[in-house]
Enzyme design. Structure first.
Site, PDB file in Angstrom:
ATOM      1  N   SER A 196     -10.199  -1.001   6.692  1.00  0.00           N
ATOM      2  CA  SER A 196      -9.588  -0.853   5.362  1.00  0.00           C
ATOM      3  C   SER A 196      -8.801  -2.029   4.825  1.00  0.00           C
ATOM      4  O   SER A 196      -8.388  -1.996   3.665  1.00  0.00           O
ATOM      5  CB  SER A 196      -8.686   0.375   5.343  1.00  0.00           C
ATOM      6  OG  SER A 196      -9.475   1.523   5.204  1.00  0.00           O
ATOM      7  N   SER A 241      -9.871   1.429   2.502  1.00  0.00           N
ATOM      8  CA  SER A 241      -8.982   2.225   1.698  1.00  0.00           C
ATOM      9  C   SER A 241      -7.867   1.448   1.013  1.00  0.00           C
ATOM     10  O   SER A 241      -7.218   1.971   0.107  1.00  0.00           O
ATOM     11  CB  SER A 241      -8.357   3.313   2.577  1.00  0.00           C
ATOM     12  OG  SER A 241      -7.525   2.717   3.571  1.00  0.00           O
ATOM     13  N   LYS A 262       0.845  -1.190   0.000  1.00  0.00           N
ATOM     14  CA  LYS A 262       0.000   0.000   0.000  1.00  0.00           C
ATOM     15  C   LYS A 262       0.881   1.241   0.000  1.00  0.00           C
ATOM     16  O   LYS A 262       1.888   1.313   0.718  1.00  0.00           O
ATOM     17  CB  LYS A 262      -0.907  -0.039   1.231  1.00  0.00           C
ATOM     18  CG  LYS A 262      -2.002   1.004   1.259  1.00  0.00           C
ATOM     19  CD  LYS A 262      -2.895   0.812   2.492  1.00  0.00           C
ATOM     20  CE  LYS A 262      -4.065   1.773   2.541  1.00  0.00           C
ATOM     21  NZ  LYS A 262      -4.947   1.533   3.699  1.00  0.00           N
TER      22      LYS A 262
HETATM   23  N1  GLN Z   1     -13.545   3.641   5.871  1.00  0.00           N
HETATM   24  C1  GLN Z   1     -13.021   4.057   7.142  1.00  0.00           C
HETATM   25  C2  GLN Z   1     -12.620   5.519   7.074  1.00  0.00           C
HETATM   26  O1  GLN Z   1     -12.856   6.089   6.072  1.00  0.00           O
HETATM   27  C3  GLN Z   1     -11.873   3.195   7.537  1.00  0.00           C
HETATM   28  C4  GLN Z   1     -10.638   3.508   6.805  1.00  0.00           C
HETATM   29  C5  GLN Z   1      -9.485   2.705   7.235  1.00  0.00           C
HETATM   30  O2  GLN Z   1      -9.626   1.672   7.874  1.00  0.00           O
HETATM   31  N2  GLN Z   1      -8.307   3.210   6.936  1.00  0.00           N
HETATM   32  O3  GLN Z   1     -12.090   6.063   7.985  1.00  0.00           O
END
Ligand code: GLN
Length: 496
Positions: A180, A156, A81
């Site tokens: 995410s 994400s 990532k």
């Molecule tokens: N979708 C969640 C957010 O937007 C979690 C994102 C994540 O786990 N990095 O914060």
């Protein structure tokens, strides 16, 4: 071996073929490199923001790892990532404000895997600063879901998940703050594991919400998740929140679930009340696949316990969307145009430099979070928002502790819906945040959870989430392994 045969191997299988001398690391790397390059920088699925220019040079001895620990992962390509710092390789966290940033050092998680012999294949696209559930918040464009290119891959870690599902990388490293790793794994039909908070060093991860961020594997199967996790865990003196894992991560072998009590909390498994799966709750097709998986678990000997309760779990999302933005507003203060990345041209004074750099460099969702977080932390409101959210967080952790006195593991659907259409939820942040309904409670409690594919709904993958107490990763992996065998999910459509 043909390229198709090579791509058909899991990471563990590829490592075995290399160790046996039946597969050359260069051939393995090149097979993936060529595929990854077709899906980079706006092309194809747009999974990668950077792809290695060529296979890494082989050490003439051929025994892989130079350092200690052997070369258990020798020659296995790794997708990472974007938010993991990689020395001399673009690390932009999906943001324009870090465009062109080349870190002078490498994140511990990446370093551990490369020390075990893995080689960096590419950096994967993601939501900007890991804020999002659909990978539509990336400054480098959305990632497409390999099962259906009109759909999102989840976020994400969407680039990591789509790359693994599409066979553009054998496996990938992601991060999970509120879901995410697990949610994109579910939407792409692969395995994703969020470890116990502190199990994996955060050193070198571009921070979103430091009390929640955890690195973990996105893989094709449970064995690969265990294999990667084995090399990730451990205390790192450069991350004060990292902990020594109490035992070695074993490669799972369980085929049965005899005597395992699986808790099904009503709070996280209720159907949606709306007509077509709109609003809170789980959509019918996802619930069907989930219930079918529970029946199979029962056939394997598990006891399904429906009386287990997580009374504060319905408040998790509200607490998370105070706490995570609060931490983000503080973490993102460092992007000021002075130290890294983008810098506004010809500023008239220091304030103008800060303001214009941040105005131009951050996307809309990141700005929304910074404003939410700054507001929640402001002196007059601190206790009403941040303080209260912290108290809810404590209650949620207590709920899990009480639940784990009654059951061994907790199971829920990973996400309330299957992959949705690109653009479907971008206009409605609350609808987008609801994707994390089932994953955020575990993040707030700091406990591990894995998502495995458990079937299809509307031709799209459904994820099953299994959570356990802190440091129960071995137990989680064993249970997931037994279920994976029984369910026999076929991920190959996404690779072709
Ligand atoms: N979708 C969640 C957010 O937007 C979690 C994102 C994540 O786990 N990095 O914060």
């Amino acid at each position: 071996m043909s390229d198709a045969e090579i791509i058909g191997l899991s990471a563990a299988q590829a490592a075995r073929e290399i160790a046996a001398g039946s597969l050359a690391p260069g051939d393995l790397f090149e097979a993936y490199r060529a595929r990854a390059a077709e899906h980079a920088s706006g092309a194809g699925l747009n999974c990668f923001t950077w792809v290695a220019p060529g296979a890494p040079a082989e050490s003439p001895s051929g025994d892989g790892a130079e350092g200690v620990g052997g070369g258990a992962l020798h020659g296995v390509p790794l997708a990472v990532k974007d938010l993991f710092c990689t020395e001399g390789v673009p690390s932009q966290s999906g943001s324009k404000i870090l465009e062109g940033y080349l870190p002078p050092y490498t994140a511990t998680a990446v370093e551990r895997l490369t020390a075990a012999g893995a080689s960096l294949l590419g950096k994967t696209n993601q939501d900007e600063f890991a804020m999002g559930s659909s990978n539509e918040n990336s400054a480098y464009g959305p990632v497409l879901n390999p099962w259906n290119r009109a759909r999102v891959p989840g976020g994400s870690s969407g680039g990591s998940a789509a790359a693994v599902a599409a066979g553009l990388a054998p496996w990938a490293l992601g991060t999970d703050t509120g879901g995410s790793i697990r949610q994109p794994a579910a939407l792409c039909g692969i395995v994703g594991l969020k470890p116990t908070y502190g199990a994996v060093s955060r050193y070198g991860m571009i921070a979103f919400a430091s009390s929640l961020d955890q690195a973990g594997p996105l893989t094709r199967d449970v064995t690969d998740a265990a294999l990667m996790l084995r090399h990730l865990v451990g205390r790192d003196e450069r991350d004060a929140t990292s902990l020594a894992f109490p035992e070695e991560i074993a490669l799972p072998s369980a085929e049965r679930l005899d005597g395992i009590r699986l808790g099904v909390p009503q709070e996280l498994t209720a159907g949606s009340s709306g007509e077509d799966g709109e609003g809170e709750g789980i959509e019918p097709g996802v619930l069907d696949a989930f219930e079918a998986a529970l029946s199979r678990a029962k056939e394997l000997g598990a006891e399904i316990v429906r009386s287990v309760q997580l009374p504060h779990a319905p408040h998790a999302l509200a607490a998370y969307y105070v706490l995570a933005p609060a931490e983000a507003s503080s973490n993102l203060a460092r992007f000021d145009g002075v130290r890294y990345g983008l810098r506004a041209e010809d500023p008239k004074d220091l304030l103008d430099l800060y303001t214009r750099t941040r105005h131009d460099g951050f996307g809309a969702e990141v700005k929304r979070r910074i404003m939410l977080g700054t507001y929640a932390l402001s002196s007059g409101y601190f206790d009403a928002y941040y303080g209260r959210a912290q108290r809810v967080r404590t209650k949620i952790a207590e709920d899990f502790r009480a639940a784990f006195a009654e059951v061994d593991l907790i199971v829920t659907p990973t996400a309330p819906t299957v992959a949705f259409e690109l653009g479907e939820k971008t206009g409605d942040p609350l609808q987008m945040y609801l994707n994390d309904y089932c994953t955020v409670p575990m993040s707030l409690a700091g406990i591990p959870a894995i998502s495995i594919p458990c079937g299809l709904s509307e031709g799209l993958p459904v994820g099953l989430q299994i959570a356990g107490p802190a440091f129960s990763e071995n137990r989680l992996l064993e249970a997931a392994h037994a279920l994976e065998r029984e369910l026999g999910f076929d991920g190959s459509p996404a690779r072709s």
